[in-house]
Design a protein around this motif. Structure first.
Motif, PDB file in Angstrom:
ATOM      1  N   PHE A 100      -1.375  -7.232  10.482  1.00  0.00           N
ATOM      2  CA  PHE A 100      -1.540  -5.837  10.849  1.00  0.00           C
ATOM      3  C   PHE A 100      -0.697  -5.445  12.067  1.00  0.00           C
ATOM      4  O   PHE A 100      -0.633  -4.295  12.437  1.00  0.00           O
ATOM      5  CB  PHE A 100      -3.021  -5.580  11.141  1.00  0.00           C
ATOM      6  N   ARG A 101      -0.038  -6.431  12.659  1.00  0.00           N
ATOM      7  CA  ARG A 101       0.782  -6.157  13.840  1.00  0.00           C
ATOM      8  C   ARG A 101       2.010  -5.322  13.471  1.00  0.00           C
ATOM      9  O   ARG A 101       2.420  -4.442  14.211  1.00  0.00           O
ATOM     10  CB  ARG A 101       1.209  -7.480  14.488  1.00  0.00           C
ATOM     11  N   TYR A 102       2.603  -5.601  12.311  1.00  0.00           N
ATOM     12  CA  TYR A 102       3.773  -4.863  11.845  1.00  0.00           C
ATOM     13  C   TYR A 102       3.543  -4.424  10.409  1.00  0.00           C
ATOM     14  O   TYR A 102       2.919  -5.146   9.627  1.00  0.00           O
ATOM     15  CB  TYR A 102       5.029  -5.744  11.893  1.00  0.00           C
ATOM     16  N   CYS A 103       4.072  -3.283  10.054  1.00  0.00           N
ATOM     17  CA  CYS A 103       3.988  -2.811   8.669  1.00  0.00           C
ATOM     18  C   CYS A 103       5.103  -3.452   7.859  1.00  0.00           C
ATOM     19  O   CYS A 103       6.239  -3.541   8.307  1.00  0.00           O
ATOM     20  CB  CYS A 103       4.109  -1.291   8.625  1.00  0.00           C
ATOM     21  N   ARG A 104       4.781  -3.896   6.690  1.00  0.00           N
ATOM     22  CA  ARG A 104       5.763  -4.564   5.849  1.00  0.00           C
ATOM     23  C   ARG A 104       6.657  -3.564   5.104  1.00  0.00           C
ATOM     24  O   ARG A 104       7.776  -3.866   4.774  1.00  0.00           O
ATOM     25  CB  ARG A 104       5.058  -5.457   4.843  1.00  0.00           C
ATOM     26  N   LEU A 105       6.122  -2.398   4.816  1.00  0.00           N
ATOM     27  CA  LEU A 105       6.865  -1.388   4.060  1.00  0.00           C
ATOM     28  C   LEU A 105       6.961  -0.101   4.883  1.00  0.00           C
ATOM     29  O   LEU A 105       6.249   0.072   5.858  1.00  0.00           O
ATOM     30  CB  LEU A 105       6.160  -1.107   2.735  1.00  0.00           C
ATOM     31  N   ARG A 106       7.820   0.795   4.455  1.00  0.00           N
ATOM     32  CA  ARG A 106       7.985   2.067   5.154  1.00  0.00           C
ATOM     33  C   ARG A 106       7.309   3.192   4.385  1.00  0.00           C
ATOM     34  O   ARG A 106       7.141   3.113   3.175  1.00  0.00           O
ATOM     35  CB  ARG A 106       9.467   2.392   5.333  1.00  0.00           C
ATOM     36  N   GLY A 107       6.960   4.242   5.104  1.00  0.00           N
ATOM     37  CA  GLY A 107       6.362   5.417   4.483  1.00  0.00           C
ATOM     38  C   GLY A 107       4.853   5.421   4.619  1.00  0.00           C
ATOM     39  O   GLY A 107       4.201   4.380   4.570  1.00  0.00           O
ATOM     40  N   LEU A 108       4.295   6.603   4.806  1.00  0.00           N
ATOM     41  CA  LEU A 108       2.857   6.744   5.013  1.00  0.00           C
ATOM     42  C   LEU A 108       2.012   6.186   3.863  1.00  0.00           C
ATOM     43  O   LEU A 108       1.034   5.471   4.114  1.00  0.00           O
ATOM     44  CB  LEU A 108       2.515   8.211   5.279  1.00  0.00           C
ATOM     45  N   PRO A 109       2.363   6.442   2.599  1.00  0.00           N
ATOM     46  CA  PRO A 109       1.544   5.879   1.513  1.00  0.00           C
ATOM     47  C   PRO A 109       1.517   4.343   1.529  1.00  0.00           C
ATOM     48  O   PRO A 109       0.476   3.735   1.282  1.00  0.00           O
ATOM     49  CB  PRO A 109       2.211   6.396   0.236  1.00  0.00           C
ATOM     50  N   ASN A 110       2.659   3.720   1.830  1.00  0.00           N
ATOM     51  CA  ASN A 110       2.712   2.257   1.862  1.00  0.00           C
ATOM     52  C   ASN A 110       1.940   1.686   3.045  1.00  0.00           C
ATOM     53  O   ASN A 110       1.256   0.659   2.921  1.00  0.00           O
ATOM     54  CB  ASN A 110       4.165   1.785   1.899  1.00  0.00           C
ATOM     55  N   VAL A 111       2.042   2.347   4.193  1.00  0.00           N
ATOM     56  CA  VAL A 111       1.307   1.886   5.379  1.00  0.00           C
ATOM     57  C   VAL A 111      -0.188   2.054   5.146  1.00  0.00           C
ATOM     58  O   VAL A 111      -0.987   1.179   5.490  1.00  0.00           O
ATOM     59  CB  VAL A 111       1.778   2.651   6.635  1.00  0.00           C
ATOM     60  N   ARG A 112      -0.569   3.176   4.525  1.00  0.00           N
ATOM     61  CA  ARG A 112      -1.983   3.404   4.223  1.00  0.00           C
ATOM     62  C   ARG A 112      -2.501   2.316   3.278  1.00  0.00           C
ATOM     63  O   ARG A 112      -3.597   1.792   3.445  1.00  0.00           O
ATOM     64  CB  ARG A 112      -2.159   4.786   3.601  1.00  0.00           C
ATOM     65  N   GLU A 113      -1.696   1.960   2.288  1.00  0.00           N
ATOM     66  CA  GLU A 113      -2.091   0.910   1.342  1.00  0.00           C
ATOM     67  C   GLU A 113      -2.289  -0.421   2.053  1.00  0.00           C
ATOM     68  O   GLU A 113      -3.264  -1.127   1.796  1.00  0.00           O
ATOM     69  CB  GLU A 113      -1.028   0.781   0.250  1.00  0.00           C
ATOM     70  N   GLN A 114      -1.369  -0.761   2.968  1.00  0.00           N
ATOM     71  CA  GLN A 114      -1.501  -2.013   3.710  1.00  0.00           C
ATOM     72  C   GLN A 114      -2.778  -2.010   4.556  1.00  0.00           C
ATOM     73  O   GLN A 114      -3.501  -3.006   4.608  1.00  0.00           O
ATOM     74  CB  GLN A 114      -0.289  -2.250   4.613  1.00  0.00           C
ATOM     75  N   ALA A 115      -3.065  -0.885   5.214  1.00  0.00           N
ATOM     76  CA  ALA A 115      -4.268  -0.791   6.051  1.00  0.00           C
ATOM     77  C   ALA A 115      -5.530  -0.932   5.199  1.00  0.00           C
ATOM     78  O   ALA A 115      -6.471  -1.643   5.576  1.00  0.00           O
ATOM     79  CB  ALA A 115      -4.277   0.527   6.818  1.00  0.00           C
ATOM     80  N   LEU A 116      -5.556  -0.266   4.040  1.00  0.00           N
ATOM     81  CA  LEU A 116      -6.730  -0.357   3.163  1.00  0.00           C
ATOM     82  C   LEU A 116      -6.898  -1.756   2.596  1.00  0.00           C
ATOM     83  O   LEU A 116      -8.027  -2.253   2.471  1.00  0.00           O
ATOM     84  CB  LEU A 116      -6.619   0.676   2.043  1.00  0.00           C
ATOM     85  N   MET A 117      -5.804  -2.413   2.247  1.00  0.00           N
ATOM     86  CA  MET A 117      -5.887  -3.790   1.741  1.00  0.00           C
ATOM     87  C   MET A 117      -6.405  -4.729   2.832  1.00  0.00           C
ATOM     88  O   MET A 117      -7.223  -5.614   2.571  1.00  0.00           O
ATOM     89  CB  MET A 117      -4.524  -4.257   1.230  1.00  0.00           C
ATOM     90  N   THR A 118      -5.931  -4.538   4.049  1.00  0.00           N
ATOM     91  CA  THR A 118      -6.400  -5.364   5.162  1.00  0.00           C
ATOM     92  C   THR A 118      -7.893  -5.162   5.378  1.00  0.00           C
ATOM     93  O   THR A 118      -8.644  -6.127   5.556  1.00  0.00           O
ATOM     94  CB  THR A 118      -5.624  -5.027   6.452  1.00  0.00           C
ATOM     95  N   ALA A 119      -8.335  -3.895   5.367  1.00  0.00           N
ATOM     96  CA  ALA A 119      -9.762  -3.604   5.545  1.00  0.00           C
ATOM     97  C   ALA A 119     -10.590  -4.196   4.404  1.00  0.00           C
ATOM     98  O   ALA A 119     -11.674  -4.749   4.630  1.00  0.00           O
ATOM     99  CB  ALA A 119      -9.981  -2.103   5.627  1.00  0.00           C
TER     100      ALA A 119
END
Length: 162
Positions: A124-143
């Motif tokens: 969660f320290r760095y986003c793997r992908l760019r763009g709000l939808p991709n960052v949101r997906e990473q955050a939701l997957m982490t949660a």
């Protein structure tokens, strides 16, 4: 019926000037009272929800506290109050109560620890992908992963207890 305990930010007034807490709010008359006893009357509400209370410049000109109150050239003091200030006061009183202090101490064990685990263990320290939808997906997957781990630990403890 939630007992809210929320962190606070300390806003500092300009050096040498009275802080906002020196002005008392009179809810019945809907005005602030300055340290010299003068009333600051309601003037307007801005788009962000802040009500402005302003002093009478004619009375402020002769006030002995003028230099400690305002640096305004027109000798007018303006104090702002948010429309949710009563709720903010309620939360502030909760935080300063004995049970509020005990609850706030648990923050580092629960909330802050969850963010630290997400950063250290789940990328969660760095986003793997760019763009709000991709960052949101990473955050939701982490949660989701963190919630699954909590459920697994809870079920394991429950099974061991019998």
């Amino acid at each position: 019926k939630i007992f809210a305990v929320i962190a606070h930010r300390r806003f500092h007034s300009k050096q040498g000037l009275f802080p906002k807490w020196k002005f008392t709010f009179d809810a019945e008359q809907e005005m602030y009272i300055c340290p010299a006893g003068q009333g600051l009357k309601y003037r307007t509400t801005d788009r962000k929800g802040y009500q402005q209370y302003a002093s009478d410049p004619e009375q402020c000109k002769s006030c002995p506290f003028l230099n400690q109150c305002t640096q305004s050239k027109n000798h007018r003091k303006v104090v702002t109050r948010h429309v949710w200030e009563d709720s903010k006061d309620w939360v502030r009183n909760n935080r300063l109560s004995k049970s509020g202090k005990q609850l706030y101490r648990k923050r580092k064990e629960t909330i802050e620890r969850s963010f630290a685990d997400a950063k250290e263990l789940h990328g969660f320290r760095y986003c793997r992908l760019r763009g709000l939808p991709n960052v949101r997906e990473q955050a939701l997957m982490t949660a989701a992963v963190q919630n699954m781990k909590k459920m697994a630990i809870h079920l394991d403890h429950r099974e061991k207890r019998g």
